[in-house]
Design an enzyme around this catalytic site. Structure first.
Site, PDB file in Angstrom:
ATOM      1  N   TYR A 187      -2.219  -0.224   9.882  1.00 15.23           N
ATOM      2  CA  TYR A 187      -2.431  -0.742   8.826  1.00 15.23           C
ATOM      3  C   TYR A 187      -1.254  -0.589   7.881  1.00 15.23           C
ATOM      4  CZ  TYR A 187      -4.025  -0.838   3.921  1.00 15.23           C
ATOM      5  OH  TYR A 187      -3.953  -1.043   2.468  1.00 15.23           O
ATOM      6  N   SER A 224       0.795  -1.102   0.192  1.00 15.31           N
ATOM      7  CA  SER A 224      -0.145   0.068  -0.115  1.00 15.31           C
ATOM      8  C   SER A 224       0.737   1.282  -0.004  1.00 15.31           C
ATOM      9  CB  SER A 224      -1.110   0.081   1.233  1.00 15.31           C
ATOM     10  OG  SER A 224      -1.310   1.212   1.530  1.00 15.31           O
TER      11      SER A 224
END
Length: 337
Positions: free
Chosen positions: A157, A132
């Site tokens: 995350y 990501s």
């Protein structure tokens, strides 16, 4: 890499990106098998709808599997015996990681660790896995290059994605497992997740509800259309890195549009597409958010001869044509073109 037809396992195949990638690979004539845990982070009926609409016509199976369970992973790999693996299963969402950290540790760390070990044991020819843009944290140098530091994540995350890259490098070094991590930037399009900004903004716009806008709408995001993501992933899957790094046949590649816009500009585009004026609810910047995300996609372009091309207004128009405000579950909808 073996030429011709491949046996490919796609994890997270009922998810937004996974369903499109699995369908594309099957359409190219490969033997594709998918898995997903069908959890309730959002309405599981949307995942079931993707499987029916995108995978069903191509006869791609998508079986339930919990990747955090090593026994289930071992059984999955023994059944499929993949030559290639596309690992897209993960617990997504920056803000949700603030309230449910355990889900990220299990899915993103334990689950990925089990997949890595199964790839090692089954001598998989190439593992492509999702990372990501969040790994760049609070970097202020734009655009983000793959060589920029990623050692200061701003959310759990982001930290799990960074950890996955490190674990993949270690496995790649120890077992010579060819592996590619794709750092994805703000993916959007039909069949997306309801918690994503463009999806929730559309829902609120059409209901006449106010849209929450953080940091006065100045946050910069590199929105990347789903078809561009799929094209990039498929090309990278069939071209593992062959560089001179003797440590490991592993690298990471940005996949982003290189055309970032502010959230306010994004909302203005969505207003034009939908023909509806937005009511804005300005709120402070949220914990875990980054001020800007902007991809340098030159590595992707140089390696596979492709970079995302879909203009934001075109992508949002396609999403708007798919979206049905009366129901988020559209099992008979056609895939994006």
């Amino acid at each position: 890499m073996t030429a011709g037809k491949q046996t490919i396992l796609v994890t997270g195949a009922a998810g937004f990106i996974g369903s499109f990638v699995a369908a594309r690979l099957a359409g190219l004539g490969h033997q594709v098998a998918g898995c997903d845990n069908f959890n309730d982070y959002y309405d599981p009926r949307l995942k079931i709808g993707r499987v029916r609409a995108l995978l069903g016509p191509l006869e791609v199976p998508c079986r339930a599997a919990e990747l955090a369970d090593p026994v289930q992973v071992a059984a999955l790999f023994a059944r499929v015996r993949p030559t290639l693996v596309v690992h897209l299963a993960a617990q997504p969402g920056v803000r949700h990681s603030l309230v449910a950290p355990g889900a990220y540790l299990q899915s993103n760390l334990v689950g990925f660790g089990n997949v890595l070990d199964a790839c090692r044991r089954h001598h998989v020819e190439h593992l492509l896995y999702a990372s990501s843009s969040s790994v760049y944290g609070g970097n202020t140098k734009l655009p983000f290059s793959e060589d920029d530091p990623t050692d200061a994540p701003l959310s759990l995350y982001a930290a799990t994605n960074k950890a996955n890259e490190q674990m993949a490098h270690a496995y790649s070094h120890l077992s010579r497992l060819p592996a590619t991590g794709v750092r994805l930037f703000s993916v959007y399009g039909p069949w997306g997740r309801p918690d994503m900004a463009y999806f929730s903004f559309t829902e609120k716009l059409l209901k006449g509800e106010a849209i929450p806008v953080f940091a006065e709408g100045r946050l910069l995001r590199d929105f990347t259309y789903i078809d561009d993501i799929v094209e990039s992933v498929v090309r990278l899957l069939f071209k593992p890195w062959t560089g001179s790094d003797v440590a490991a046949p592993h690298w990471v590649v940005n996949v982003g549009s290189e055309r970032p816009v502010t959230v306010l500009d994004f909302i203005n585009t969505l207003e034009r597409v939908l023909g509806v004026r937005a009511e804005l609810d300005f709120q402070p910047m949220q914990p875990g958010d980054v001020a800007a995300a902007h991809a340098d996609a030159s590595r992707l372009q140089a390696w596979v001869g492709y970079a995302p091309t879909t203009p934001l207004e075109t992508g949002l128009t396609l999403f708007g044509e798919w979206y049905n405000p009366r129901s988020l579950i559209r099992p008979n909808a056609a895939p994006s073109k």
